[in-house]
Write a protein that holds these residues in place. Structure first.
Motif, short mmCIF file in Angstrom:
data_model
loop_
_atom_site.label_atom_id
_atom_site.label_comp_id
_atom_site.label_asym_id
_atom_site.label_seq_id
_atom_site.Cartn_x
_atom_site.Cartn_y
_atom_site.Cartn_z
N HIS A 29 0.85 -1.20 0.00
CA HIS A 29 0.00 0.00 0.00
C HIS A 29 0.88 1.25 0.00
O HIS A 29 1.62 1.50 0.95
N ASP A 30 0.75 2.04 -1.06
CA ASP A 30 1.53 3.26 -1.16
C ASP A 30 0.96 4.40 -0.32
O ASP A 30 1.68 5.28 0.12
N PHE A 96 -4.33 0.98 -1.36
CA PHE A 96 -3.66 0.81 -2.65
C PHE A 96 -4.60 1.39 -3.68
O PHE A 96 -5.72 0.90 -3.84
#
Lengths: 115, 110
Positions: A29-30, A96
């Motif tokens: 997950h950025d 994400f």
């Protein structure tokens, strides 16, 4: 798959002390978000990281709060020096963003009490 | 005026009842809408995303009215396990912060 984890689950400190909260997002997950819920109030946004960059820090209450996300993985939120009004539950969330809606998954929160 | 406002509640209903929650938002450009469930001393958990066409998941139905800027959540045939606080959340962009309402507490009684 492991969810969002936060450490510690509880922290009790005295006014003027320093506390550091940690958040480990879901792997891959950025987006990483910090929120806070003060007793009797709604959950409020603090800031948003995209990887290691601060995308939006408009919710940070003042310069006693410092958030970092070195390397784009886990994040820390430091409160220094802590004040009584900083008491509350601090939630971290990650997401994400692919081609659809950005669904945020929340961690269990850190309950901070400043005496 | 708050950006997101919810029915103040609390709602106390018997098992099997149908209950509806409403939530209004002030930013007409808002993009995404959600209902979360939060149990006592736990984190919010996504219950449903809300789409313009409305969506249903079992006993739960969510609807969005963009013209009037409100979203709703309908729970049919309430169960004891539905007791929780229901939070409405709105995002102004698809990727970005969520703005939450205060939450509405539901208690389902036998």
């Amino acid at each position: 798959e492991a969810g969002v984890t936060q450490f510690p689950s509880h922290s009790v400190i005295e006014k003027g002390q320093t506390v550091t909260l940690r958040c480990d997002p879901i792997s891959g997950h950025d987006n990483l978000y910090w929120y806070r819920r003060v007793m009797g109030k709604e959950i409020k946004f603090l800031l948003h990281f995209v990887k290691e960059s601060k995308q939006d820090e408009s919710g940070m209450p003042n310069n006693r709060f410092l958030a970092e996300r070195t390397g784009g993985t886990y994040s820390t939120l430091k409160v220094q020096p802590a004040e009584l009004e900083d008491s509350g539950v601090y939630f971290c969330a990650s997401s994400f963003f692919g081609t659809g809606t950005d669904t945020q998954y929340f961690g269990p929160g850190t309950r901070l009490t400043v005496l | 005026r708050k950006e997101v406002e919810q029915d103040p509640g609390p709602f106390n209903v018997p098992e099997g009842a149908t209950v509806a929650f409403n939530c209004t938002y002030s930013n007409s450009a808002s993009q995404s809408f959600f209902w979360y469930r939060q149990d006592c001393r736990k984190e919010p958990k996504l219950l449903m995303s809300v789409y313009s066409s409305g969506n249903e998941d079992g006993r739960f139905t969510a609807q969005l009215n963009r013209a009037s800027q409100y979203i709703s959540l309908l729970i049919r045939d309430s169960k004891l396990s539905d007791s929780a606080t229901y939070l409405c959340a709105v995002k102004d962009t698809n990727a970005g912060k969520s703005t939450f309402g205060d939450g509405t507490t539901l208690t389902v009684k036998p």
